[in-house]
Design a protein around this motif. Sequence first.
Motif, mmCIF file in Angstrom:
data_model
loop_
_atom_site.group_PDB
_atom_site.id
_atom_site.type_symbol
_atom_site.label_atom_id
_atom_site.label_comp_id
_atom_site.label_asym_id
_atom_site.label_seq_id
_atom_site.Cartn_x
_atom_site.Cartn_y
_atom_site.Cartn_z
ATOM 1 N N TYR A 51 0.873 -1.175 0.000
ATOM 2 C CA TYR A 51 0.000 0.000 0.000
ATOM 3 C C TYR A 51 0.911 1.226 0.000
ATOM 4 O O TYR A 51 1.739 1.381 0.898
ATOM 5 C CB TYR A 51 -0.893 0.019 1.243
ATOM 6 N N ARG B 18 -3.030 -12.390 13.385
ATOM 7 C CA ARG B 18 -4.396 -12.775 13.032
ATOM 8 C C ARG B 18 -4.909 -11.802 11.999
ATOM 9 O O ARG B 18 -4.530 -10.641 11.988
ATOM 10 C CB ARG B 18 -5.266 -12.724 14.295
ATOM 11 N N ILE B 19 -5.760 -12.279 11.119
ATOM 12 C CA ILE B 19 -6.423 -11.420 10.133
ATOM 13 C C ILE B 19 -7.901 -11.400 10.470
ATOM 14 O O ILE B 19 -8.505 -12.453 10.681
ATOM 15 C CB ILE B 19 -6.195 -11.947 8.704
ATOM 16 N N ILE B 20 -8.442 -10.186 10.541
ATOM 17 C CA ILE B 20 -9.879 -10.043 10.774
ATOM 18 C C ILE B 20 -10.462 -9.184 9.665
ATOM 19 O O ILE B 20 -9.750 -8.426 9.015
ATOM 20 C CB ILE B 20 -10.194 -9.453 12.175
ATOM 21 N N ASP B 21 -11.749 -9.321 9.468
ATOM 22 C CA ASP B 21 -12.482 -8.535 8.473
ATOM 23 C C ASP B 21 -13.932 -8.445 8.928
ATOM 24 O O ASP B 21 -14.252 -8.934 10.016
ATOM 25 C CB ASP B 21 -12.311 -9.124 7.076
ATOM 26 N N PRO B 22 -14.811 -7.833 8.158
ATOM 27 C CA PRO B 22 -16.186 -7.686 8.607
ATOM 28 C C PRO B 22 -16.871 -9.016 8.940
ATOM 29 O O PRO B 22 -17.762 -9.058 9.801
ATOM 30 C CB PRO B 22 -16.873 -6.994 7.428
ATOM 31 N N THR B 23 -16.452 -10.094 8.306
ATOM 32 C CA THR B 23 -17.093 -11.399 8.608
ATOM 33 C C THR B 23 -16.708 -11.912 9.989
ATOM 34 O O THR B 23 -17.387 -12.794 10.516
ATOM 35 C CB THR B 23 -16.746 -12.460 7.546
ATOM 36 N N THR B 24 -15.665 -11.359 10.596
ATOM 37 C CA THR B 24 -15.272 -11.762 11.946
ATOM 38 C C THR B 24 -16.376 -11.424 12.943
ATOM 39 O O THR B 24 -16.526 -12.093 13.959
ATOM 40 C CB THR B 24 -13.959 -11.067 12.344
#
Length: 90
Positions: free
Chosen positions: A45, A82-88
């Motif tokens: 990015y 850890r990877i989180i996103d809205p589905t978490t």
Amino acid sequence: MPQFVIERNMPGVGKSSAADMQQASRASCNVLRELGPDVQWVHSYVTDDKIYCVYRAPDEELIREHAQKTGLPADSIAQVRRIIDPTTAD
């Protein structure tokens, strides 16, 4: 394989031309080929003054070696836990 986020302080990098970004990417890929398959560049990015890169590698040392050989800064290297996103939230 562990994943890392690398913070590269590079004032003004967001104003770099497409040709400059292509040249930097090629240099990085050349070093990656030299280092072998144990280190992988996922994506980066680009902001106004920094580049945040996501890499996979067995350890931080291999990422530092890549940075040293490319001449790119690696001001901060943090292992992703850890990877989180809205589905978490579900």
